[in-house]
Design a protein around this motif. Structure first.
Motif, PDB file in Angstrom:
ATOM      1  N   ARG A 299       0.829  -1.207   0.000  1.00 32.91           N
ATOM      2  CA  ARG A 299       0.000   0.000   0.000  1.00 32.91           C
ATOM      3  C   ARG A 299       0.858   1.250   0.000  1.00 32.91           C
ATOM      4  O   ARG A 299       0.467   2.283  -0.531  1.00 32.91           O
ATOM      5  N   ALA A 300       2.027   1.176   0.639  1.00 34.22           N
ATOM      6  CA  ALA A 300       2.806   2.375   0.937  1.00 34.22           C
ATOM      7  C   ALA A 300       3.994   2.593   0.020  1.00 34.22           C
ATOM      8  O   ALA A 300       4.683   3.613   0.140  1.00 34.22           O
ATOM      9  N   ALA A 301       4.264   1.675  -0.898  1.00 28.77           N
ATOM     10  CA  ALA A 301       5.392   1.808  -1.824  1.00 28.77           C
ATOM     11  C   ALA A 301       4.957   1.314  -3.191  1.00 28.77           C
ATOM     12  O   ALA A 301       4.339   0.245  -3.307  1.00 28.77           O
ATOM     13  N   THR A 302       5.268   2.068  -4.229  1.00 29.72           N
ATOM     14  CA  THR A 302       4.912   1.641  -5.581  1.00 29.72           C
ATOM     15  C   THR A 302       5.927   0.614  -6.085  1.00 29.72           C
ATOM     16  O   THR A 302       7.060   0.537  -5.591  1.00 29.72           O
ATOM     17  N   PRO A 303       5.555  -0.160  -7.099  1.00 31.50           N
ATOM     18  CA  PRO A 303       6.527  -1.090  -7.685  1.00 31.50           C
ATOM     19  C   PRO A 303       7.794  -0.390  -8.156  1.00 31.50           C
ATOM     20  O   PRO A 303       8.901  -0.920  -7.980  1.00 31.50           O
ATOM     21  N   GLU A 304       7.663   0.784  -8.750  1.00 28.80           N
ATOM     22  CA  GLU A 304       8.835   1.514  -9.242  1.00 28.80           C
ATOM     23  C   GLU A 304       9.759   1.897  -8.096  1.00 28.80           C
ATOM     24  O   GLU A 304      10.988   1.773  -8.192  1.00 28.80           O
ATOM     25  N   GLU A 305       9.189   2.372  -6.989  1.00 24.79           N
ATOM     26  CA  GLU A 305      10.004   2.747  -5.836  1.00 24.79           C
ATOM     27  C   GLU A 305      10.700   1.524  -5.240  1.00 24.79           C
ATOM     28  O   GLU A 305      11.891   1.584  -4.882  1.00 24.79           O
ATOM     29  N   MET A 306       9.982   0.427  -5.138  1.00 24.58           N
ATOM     30  CA  MET A 306      10.581  -0.781  -4.590  1.00 24.58           C
ATOM     31  C   MET A 306      11.730  -1.269  -5.459  1.00 24.58           C
ATOM     32  O   MET A 306      12.809  -1.615  -4.950  1.00 24.58           O
ATOM     33  N   ASN A 307      11.534  -1.287  -6.750  1.00 22.23           N
ATOM     34  CA  ASN A 307      12.595  -1.755  -7.652  1.00 22.23           C
ATOM     35  C   ASN A 307      13.811  -0.842  -7.623  1.00 22.23           C
ATOM     36  O   ASN A 307      14.958  -1.310  -7.674  1.00 22.23           O
ATOM     37  N   THR A 308      13.592   0.467  -7.532  1.00 19.88           N
ATOM     38  CA  THR A 308      14.712   1.407  -7.455  1.00 19.88           C
ATOM     39  C   THR A 308      15.542   1.153  -6.198  1.00 19.88           C
ATOM     40  O   THR A 308      16.782   1.105  -6.243  1.00 19.88           O
ATOM     41  N   LEU A 309      14.868   0.966  -5.063  1.00 20.77           N
ATOM     42  CA  LEU A 309      15.590   0.739  -3.819  1.00 20.77           C
ATOM     43  C   LEU A 309      16.267  -0.628  -3.798  1.00 20.77           C
ATOM     44  O   LEU A 309      17.384  -0.769  -3.285  1.00 20.77           O
ATOM     45  N   LEU A 310      15.628  -1.633  -4.340  1.00 21.14           N
ATOM     46  CA  LEU A 310      16.259  -2.947  -4.412  1.00 21.14           C
ATOM     47  C   LEU A 310      17.543  -2.896  -5.228  1.00 21.14           C
ATOM     48  O   LEU A 310      18.514  -3.593  -4.926  1.00 21.14           O
ATOM     49  N   ALA A 311      17.562  -2.045  -6.255  1.00 28.68           N
ATOM     50  CA  ALA A 311      18.750  -1.927  -7.101  1.00 28.68           C
ATOM     51  C   ALA A 311      19.831  -1.055  -6.471  1.00 28.68           C
ATOM     52  O   ALA A 311      21.029  -1.274  -6.696  1.00 28.68           O
ATOM     53  N   SER A 312      19.425  -0.054  -5.685  1.00 29.30           N
ATOM     54  CA  SER A 312      20.402   0.927  -5.190  1.00 29.30           C
ATOM     55  C   SER A 312      20.969   0.594  -3.819  1.00 29.30           C
ATOM     56  O   SER A 312      22.092   1.002  -3.503  1.00 29.30           O
ATOM     57  N   LEU A 313      20.231  -0.137  -2.988  1.00 27.90           N
ATOM     58  CA  LEU A 313      20.697  -0.446  -1.638  1.00 27.90           C
ATOM     59  C   LEU A 313      21.438  -1.783  -1.626  1.00 27.90           C
ATOM     60  O   LEU A 313      21.238  -2.612  -2.514  1.00 27.90           O
ATOM     61  N   PRO A 314      22.296  -2.005  -0.642  1.00 26.53           N
ATOM     62  CA  PRO A 314      23.073  -3.246  -0.605  1.00 26.53           C
ATOM     63  C   PRO A 314      22.183  -4.478  -0.651  1.00 26.53           C
ATOM     64  O   PRO A 314      21.127  -4.534   0.002  1.00 26.53           O
ATOM     65  N   ASN A 315      22.631  -5.459  -1.410  1.00 18.93           N
ATOM     66  CA  ASN A 315      21.881  -6.706  -1.549  1.00 18.93           C
ATOM     67  C   ASN A 315      22.255  -7.669  -0.427  1.00 18.93           C
ATOM     68  O   ASN A 315      22.638  -8.817  -0.659  1.00 18.93           O
ATOM     69  N   SER A 316      22.161  -7.179   0.787  1.00 20.00           N
ATOM     70  CA  SER A 316      22.471  -7.978   1.969  1.00 20.00           C
ATOM     71  C   SER A 316      21.700  -7.394   3.129  1.00 20.00           C
ATOM     72  O   SER A 316      21.198  -6.276   3.073  1.00 20.00           O
ATOM     73  N   GLY A 317      21.620  -8.148   4.194  1.00 21.28           N
ATOM     74  CA  GLY A 317      20.865  -7.688   5.350  1.00 21.28           C
ATOM     75  C   GLY A 317      19.399  -8.031   5.201  1.00 21.28           C
ATOM     76  O   GLY A 317      18.894  -8.244   4.092  1.00 21.28           O
TER      77      GLY A 317
END
Length: 436
Positions: free
Chosen positions: A191-209
């Motif tokens: 509800r609180a994040a669009t697919p585009e925002e989620m994909n951008t953050l998944l690509a830009s933030l570390p792929n760990s944690g």
């Protein structure tokens, strides 16, 4: 059994039938502390204040209005005092580490503090003062509903854009390193994040944690998701996001059989919060079917209407009994202890969801331990797995005597060494909030 611990708080050896020379003798049976995989610490301030019926059928959505009123008045100092007292209470019940799903980021107007990480650092300070292990999960929260609907006034303290959230994450890496905390992050919900925002953050933030998300908590959320995308929220998530062992799916209450199967196969953890889910009237997660597919689960206290290991696990098991009209639903087979099987499941799932080396008494794991009260007649006379069944189903928190986190005693004979100071700060915060 001799447990040897190094200066960093790690278990180096576990030796059966070993001499006790030079060792401290525990005052009762010893088990691992339970990881708590879902917390909104500030909500502890409103515990018990949403139990007055409204004009219509009350639900999560009417409860949320009381939450918005509370959050509108909390200062960073209040948030720290509330979280510190909460974390001590959780330690006293047998939790040893927590994942803080933290979305109280901004001031009352929605503006940044001078330090954009102000409230996150208050959470880290609360963890340090209490001694609880911390996994900090800053939450990306941008919209009011599916499809990028603009947030409303009650949500203004939670809201980020992508750039601001990336900046926050950049500042929290060093802060968590200094505090000895694990850093992950969370999407509040679909509800609180669009697919585009989620994909951008998944690509830009570390792929760990760790990576957490609220999903399918209420039937209205399912209905709104279908109206938005033609798909149920769990279905949409698995069709569009790379869900794997890194993910923790909070609540997942309204998962149909196909979604239960996909969730179990993914290796993700189902983050269950039984007391809060019962308090909000969310529904009952299909834990029997999920565990039957070797699904991984853990326990959180969420809104902290309860702060008890025993109550959370008991409520989980009893919810399955009430639905199915049968007993001992989450035992892993015939002649198995329910207490042992659900505790083991919550240890493993919680450790995975927090991204910490916890959840077992074994070399290489942090020495985070609960000592149950060996003077209690129930504990004194119980053997093997019956000790856990007595604790979880008959005794509750009064069975917890001492708690160690990462090699340091934090609770001794039911007390924290800073109880008076922590309680005074908490009382000041609650009195101030009560005037509004």
């Amino acid at each position: 059994m001799r447990i040897e611990i190094d200066g960093a708080g790690l278990i180096t050896a576990v030796k059966p039938n070993a001499p006790s020379d030079g060792a401290e003798i525990a005052a009762g049976p010893v088990v691992p502390t339970l990881p708590n995989l879902h917390s909104h610490a500030f909500q502890r301030a409103m515990a018990g204040l949403a139990e007055v019926s409204g004009a219509g059928n009350d639900s999560f959505w009417t409860w949320r209005e009381e939450m918005y009123r509370t959050v509108g008045e909390i200062t960073p100092e209040d948030a720290q005092a509330i979280a510190t007292r909460l974390y001590v209470d959780l330690l006293k019940s047998g939790f040893g580490a927590i994942a803080e799903f933290h979305y109280l980021h901004h001031d009352k107007s929605g503006a940044l503090y001078a330090d954009r990480a102000e409230t996150s650092k208050r959470i880290l300070a609360a963890a340090e003062a209490s001694g609880i292990g911390m996994t900090l999960l800053p939450v990306f929260y941008a919209h009011a509903n599916f499809g990028g609907i603009a947030p409303h006034e009650g949500q203004r303290r939670f809201i980020h854009d992508v750039d601001g959230f990336e900046r926050l994450m950049g500042e929290l890496g060093p802060a968590c390193g200094q505090a000895g905390a694990t850093l992950g992050y969370a999407f509040h919900s679909l509800r609180a994040a669009t697919p585009e925002e989620m994909n951008t953050l998944l690509a830009s933030l570390p792929n760990s944690g760790p990576l957490h998300i609220h999903i399918a908590e209420q039937q209205k959320e399912v209905d709104d998701s279908i109206a938005w995308s033609g798909k149920r929220p769990m279905q949409w998530l698995f069709d569009h996001m790379p869900v794997d062992e890194r993910w923790c799916l909070i609540h997942a209450t309204h998962a149909n059989p196909t979604e239960v199967e996909r969730m179990a196969a993914s290796g993700a953890v189902a983050g269950l919060c039984p007391a809060t889910e019962a308090n909000l009237g969310d529904g009952i997660f299909e834990a029997v079917a999920y565990r039957g597919r070797q699904g991984r689960l853990g326990i959180g206290t969420d809104s902290h209407i309860s702060t008890s290991v025993a109550e959370e696990l008991r409520t989980l098991e009893y919810s399955q009994r009430l639905r199915d009209e049968r007993r001992n639903r989450l035992a892993d087979g015939p002649h198995r202890s329910v207490g042992r099987d659900i505790y083991d499941a919550a240890l493993a799932g919680g450790a995975q969801a927090l991204g910490q080396p916890i959840g077992a008494i074994a070399p290489g794991k942090l020495a985070s331990l609960v000592v149950l009260d060996g003077d209690d007649a129930f504990i004194d006379t119980a053997k093997n797995d019956a000790i856990l069944d007595r604790w979880l189903f008959a005794l509750g928190d009064r069975a917890v005597r001492d708690v160690m986190v990462a090699g340091q005693w934090r609770i001794r004979e039911g007390r924290h060494d800073q109880d008076e100071t922590i309680n005074a700060a908490f009382k000041t915060a609650i009195r101030k909030l009560a005037r509004h």
